[in-house]
Enzyme design. Structure first.
Site, PDB file in Angstrom:
ATOM      1  N   THR A 108       0.855  -1.189   0.000  1.00 33.97           N
ATOM      2  CA  THR A 108       0.000   0.000   0.000  1.00 33.97           C
ATOM      3  C   THR A 108       0.893   1.242   0.000  1.00 33.97           C
ATOM      4  O   THR A 108       1.595   1.511   0.980  1.00 33.97           O
ATOM      5  CB  THR A 108      -0.916   0.015   1.233  1.00 33.97           C
ATOM      6  OG1 THR A 108      -1.706  -1.180   1.243  1.00 33.97           O
ATOM      7  CG2 THR A 108      -1.840   1.228   1.208  1.00 33.97           C
ATOM      8  N   LYS A 183      -6.819   1.233  -3.451  1.00 34.80           N
ATOM      9  CA  LYS A 183      -6.463   0.719  -2.130  1.00 34.80           C
ATOM     10  C   LYS A 183      -6.635   1.794  -1.059  1.00 34.80           C
ATOM     11  O   LYS A 183      -7.173   1.531   0.028  1.00 34.80           O
ATOM     12  CB  LYS A 183      -5.021   0.219  -2.161  1.00 34.80           C
ATOM     13  CG  LYS A 183      -4.452  -0.162  -0.804  1.00 34.80           C
ATOM     14  CD  LYS A 183      -5.162  -1.352  -0.179  1.00 34.80           C
ATOM     15  CE  LYS A 183      -4.390  -1.829   1.051  1.00 34.80           C
ATOM     16  NZ  LYS A 183      -5.062  -2.932   1.720  1.00 34.80           N
ATOM     17  N   LYS A 251      -0.946   4.818   9.092  1.00 31.16           N
ATOM     18  CA  LYS A 251      -0.078   5.114   7.944  1.00 31.16           C
ATOM     19  C   LYS A 251      -0.901   5.347   6.689  1.00 31.16           C
ATOM     20  O   LYS A 251      -0.686   6.323   5.950  1.00 31.16           O
ATOM     21  CB  LYS A 251       0.910   3.965   7.741  1.00 31.16           C
ATOM     22  CG  LYS A 251       1.921   4.156   6.620  1.00 31.16           C
ATOM     23  CD  LYS A 251       1.494   3.525   5.295  1.00 31.16           C
ATOM     24  CE  LYS A 251       1.438   2.010   5.350  1.00 31.16           C
ATOM     25  NZ  LYS A 251       1.115   1.437   4.013  1.00 31.16           N
TER      26      LYS A 251
END
Length: 303
Positions: A108, A183, A251
């Protein structure tokens, strides 16, 4: 012939490198091993690759060794900086990339990072596939992830046998970068929904409602989700073993904010959730499952 039979019949004899054996990487790589593929595996912390070594994978000491003469190199790493180091660092993948080899990045990362890595791969003579996944450890173990692909149709066709082993479906969003954008979009929703569940539980309990009845209400309502179903027993037991760690949600929501700024977007829910997960990570909950955000919300009430 059904799809499962086709999967079993066609196992191309290709040399595969797998780089990244964290919570997601190990079960994903294992699914390819169990399908009959031979894997050359590298992980920065070598001990974490040992389970795959016991199952037949060849363990390598550097990314370059794993990628040497490989037809396909899979990357499953935590962030863009780690991907860049694996690709360009000392003994990196690009130094030993075979002409025409595929780099399939399932990490990701930012959309622009995916595009930059694609350019580097192409300059080295390879083909880059942007293919992060939706799903956590459970779906990864069962080969039930959703592959979010950004690549050419030809690259997608080439990778389809591998994706069929790793996931239940593949959605082709377009060119490189589109998979990474998808994503971040789905993880934005995951983070917001999980915080919403936590806030509903906290509000209900503060009003004197029993937790089990609030959980039952959510379960039987129109707003119940697969995410809630997967996390429900965590709320019941107040135990949060990681399927998707808070540190990773924090994150990813940070990446969402970075992308939003570039696009000139204001995303109030993403911004609010990002602050909560970031605080939970700073205060020592980073390795717990995202559902533990309810504990952070309780602490915020006390402060």
């Amino acid at each position: 012939m059904d799809r499962e039979s086709l999967k079993k019949e066609w196992i191309p004899l290709k040399k595969i490198a797998w780089i990244g054996t964290g919570h997601m990487g190990v079960p994903m790589a294992r699914n390819l091993i169990q399908a009959g593929y031979g894997l050359h595996v590298y992980n920065r912390t070598a001990e974490r690759a040992q389970p795959l070594g016991r199952e037949g994978a060849v363990l390598r000491k550097t990314p370059a060794e794993a990628a040497d003469e490989a037809d396909v190199i899979f990357l499953m790493l935590t962030k863009g900086e780690a991907v860049r180091e694996v690709l360009e660092g000392e003994n990196g993948v690009l130094s030993h990339l075979r002409e025409g080899a595929y780099i399939v990045n399932m990490s990701t990362i930012l959309t622009e990072e995916a595009k930059a890595f694609a350019r580097l791969t192409e300059q080295a003579g390879g083909i880059y596939v942007d293919a992060p996944v939706s799903g956590s450890v459970g779906p990864a173990t069962k080969g039930q992830l959703v592959i979010l692909a950004g690549c050419s149709p030809e690259a997608l066709e080439y990778c389809a046998p591998f994706f069929d082993r790793l996931g239940k479906s593949t959605i082709h969003f377009g060119d490189v970068g589109a998979g990474s954008s998808a994503k971040l979009a789905i993880n934005l929703l995951l983070g917001v929904v999980a915080q919403g569940i936590g806030e509903a539980l906290l509000f209900g309990e503060s009003s004197g409602l029993k937790r089990e009845q609030v959980l039952q209400m959510i379960d039987e309502s129109a707003v119940s989700t697969k995410l809630f179903e997967a996390k429900k027993m965590m709320y019941v037991k107040e135990e949060f073993p990681a399927a998707f760690m808070i540190s990773l949600v924090a994150k990813d929501l940070g990446l969402v904010q970075d992308e939003a700024k570039l696009a000139g977007l204001t995303l109030p829910l993403a911004e609010a959730a990002g602050k909560t997960y970031a605080a939970a990570d700073r205060e020592g909950r980073g390795e717990l499952d995202m559902a533990a955000i309810v504990q952070q919300l309780k602490d915020m009430r006390r402060s």
